[in-house]
Design a protein around this motif. Structure first.
Motif, PDB file in Angstrom:
ATOM      1  N   ARG A 144       0.838  -1.211   0.000  1.00  0.00           N
ATOM      2  CA  ARG A 144       0.000   0.000   0.000  1.00  0.00           C
ATOM      3  C   ARG A 144       0.868   1.254   0.000  1.00  0.00           C
ATOM      4  N   SER A 145       1.929   1.236   0.786  1.00  0.00           N
ATOM      5  CA  SER A 145       2.843   2.373   0.827  1.00  0.00           C
ATOM      6  C   SER A 145       3.553   2.571  -0.514  1.00  0.00           C
ATOM      7  N   GLU A 146       3.959   1.464  -1.145  1.00  0.00           N
ATOM      8  CA  GLU A 146       4.612   1.541  -2.456  1.00  0.00           C
ATOM      9  C   GLU A 146       3.668   2.127  -3.500  1.00  0.00           C
ATOM     10  N   ILE A 147       2.400   1.715  -3.446  1.00  0.00           N
ATOM     11  CA  ILE A 147       1.396   2.242  -4.382  1.00  0.00           C
ATOM     12  C   ILE A 147       1.188   3.734  -4.157  1.00  0.00           C
ATOM     13  N   SER A 148       1.134   4.144  -2.897  1.00  0.00           N
ATOM     14  CA  SER A 148       0.899   5.556  -2.572  1.00  0.00           C
ATOM     15  C   SER A 148       1.981   6.450  -3.169  1.00  0.00           C
ATOM     16  N   LYS A 149       3.227   5.977  -3.143  1.00  0.00           N
ATOM     17  CA  LYS A 149       4.334   6.770  -3.707  1.00  0.00           C
ATOM     18  C   LYS A 149       4.172   6.940  -5.218  1.00  0.00           C
ATOM     19  N   VAL A 150       3.771   5.864  -5.899  1.00  0.00           N
ATOM     20  CA  VAL A 150       3.568   5.941  -7.348  1.00  0.00           C
ATOM     21  C   VAL A 150       2.394   6.861  -7.675  1.00  0.00           C
ATOM     22  N   LEU A 151       1.313   6.765  -6.908  1.00  0.00           N
ATOM     23  CA  LEU A 151       0.142   7.607  -7.152  1.00  0.00           C
ATOM     24  C   LEU A 151       0.445   9.077  -6.876  1.00  0.00           C
ATOM     25  N   GLU A 152       1.310   9.334  -5.901  1.00  0.00           N
ATOM     26  CA  GLU A 152       1.676  10.721  -5.608  1.00  0.00           C
ATOM     27  C   GLU A 152       2.398  11.359  -6.797  1.00  0.00           C
ATOM     28  N   ASP A 153       3.223  10.558  -7.484  1.00  0.00           N
ATOM     29  CA  ASP A 153       3.886  11.057  -8.689  1.00  0.00           C
ATOM     30  C   ASP A 153       2.857  11.417  -9.763  1.00  0.00           C
ATOM     31  N   LEU A 154       1.827  10.574  -9.912  1.00  0.00           N
ATOM     32  CA  LEU A 154       0.779  10.850 -10.904  1.00  0.00           C
ATOM     33  C   LEU A 154      -0.020  12.095 -10.537  1.00  0.00           C
ATOM     34  N   ARG A 155      -0.195  12.328  -9.239  1.00  0.00           N
ATOM     35  CA  ARG A 155      -0.895  13.539  -8.809  1.00  0.00           C
ATOM     36  C   ARG A 155      -0.091  14.788  -9.190  1.00  0.00           C
TER      37      ARG A 155
END
Length: 244
Positions: A144-155
């Motif tokens: 979940r933490s790894e996904i959050s980092k990738v999604l933050e880049d997309l934001r």
């Protein structure tokens, strides 16, 4: 009369929350016994900010607001929240007396004619047992933490607004793949994304892109199956089930 879900009937996320609460009870009790009051503060502060606010409470908002009102999952979540409120008030009481007393007065279903200091101090529950969930969830939360980092880049790149605007593809090594597959039906909710694909691979990797489909007007998840019932236009299958 409060509805109570039995631990064994709860979905894994609710079980994990109570298992972690059990560990907090043990840690705080041992710290009080040793007069290590600063350890009580640190244990509770970390639990409130990391495990509750940033993790569990973040995940369950959709379940509380949009899932079937009397469904198994929502009832289990309500049971967990009520148990947390009564338990944590008791654990705080010796060092945050006035806050604990005032909080206790607002908890539904408790005897508010009594002071919290006349109630029994919280004890670990022997019936809360699921070693598989305790072993599996640290890695699931790591993903979940790894996904959050990738999604933050997309934001930052303005590709998505919220995490629900994303489709995530997880490439996972065999051991991780098996673990994720065991909880597959719950992972979209835990990761707070609209679509999720899990692939067995030689290395762990997270990819994300803007999701396809239309946005449900009720829960804001994206789906390709909106409006299948004329009386509920723009509503996804999960919300159709909740409303029926």
């Amino acid at each position: 009369v409060l509805f109570r879900s039995a631990f064994a009937e709860m979905p894994p996320l609710a079980q994990w929350a109570l298992l972690r609460l059990n560990e907090i009870i043990k840690t705080v009790t041992a710290s009080y016994d040793n007069y290590d009051f600063y350890k009580v503060y640190h244990a509770l502060n970390n639990y409130f900010t990391v495990e509750l606010s940033a993790t569990y409470l973040d995940i369950i908002k959709d379940r509380l607001y949009t899932w079937k009102a009397d469904g198994r999952e929502r009832r289990a979540t309500q049971t967990v929240l009520h148990t947390m409120a009564t338990t944590l008030s008791g654990l705080m009481a010796p060092i945050l007396s006035f806050l604990a007393e005032e909080t206790y007065e607002y908890i539904p279903g408790v005897d508010t004619s009594r002071s919290i200091f006349t109630t029994e101090f919280p004890k670990p529950r022997a019936e809360w047992q699921n070693n598989a969930v305790l072993e599996d969830f640290p890695e699931i939360l790591e993903v979940r933490s790894e996904i959050s980092k990738v999604l933050e880049d997309l934001r930052r790149e303005k590709v998505i607004g919220s995490s629900l605007d994303a489709k995530v593809t997880l490439s996972a090594k065999p051991a991780r793949f098996e673990r994720l597959e065991r909880y597959k039906q719950y992972l979209r909710e835990i990761f707070i994304v609209s679509q999720l694909e899990i692939i067995s691979a030689e290395k762990n990797h997270v990819e994300a892109q803007r999701v396809e489909g239309e946005k449900c007007v009720r829960c804001w998840h994206y789906s390709k199956e909106l409006g299948k019932i004329d009386s509920l236009p723009g509503v996804c299958p999960k919300c159709v089930e909740a409303l029926q």
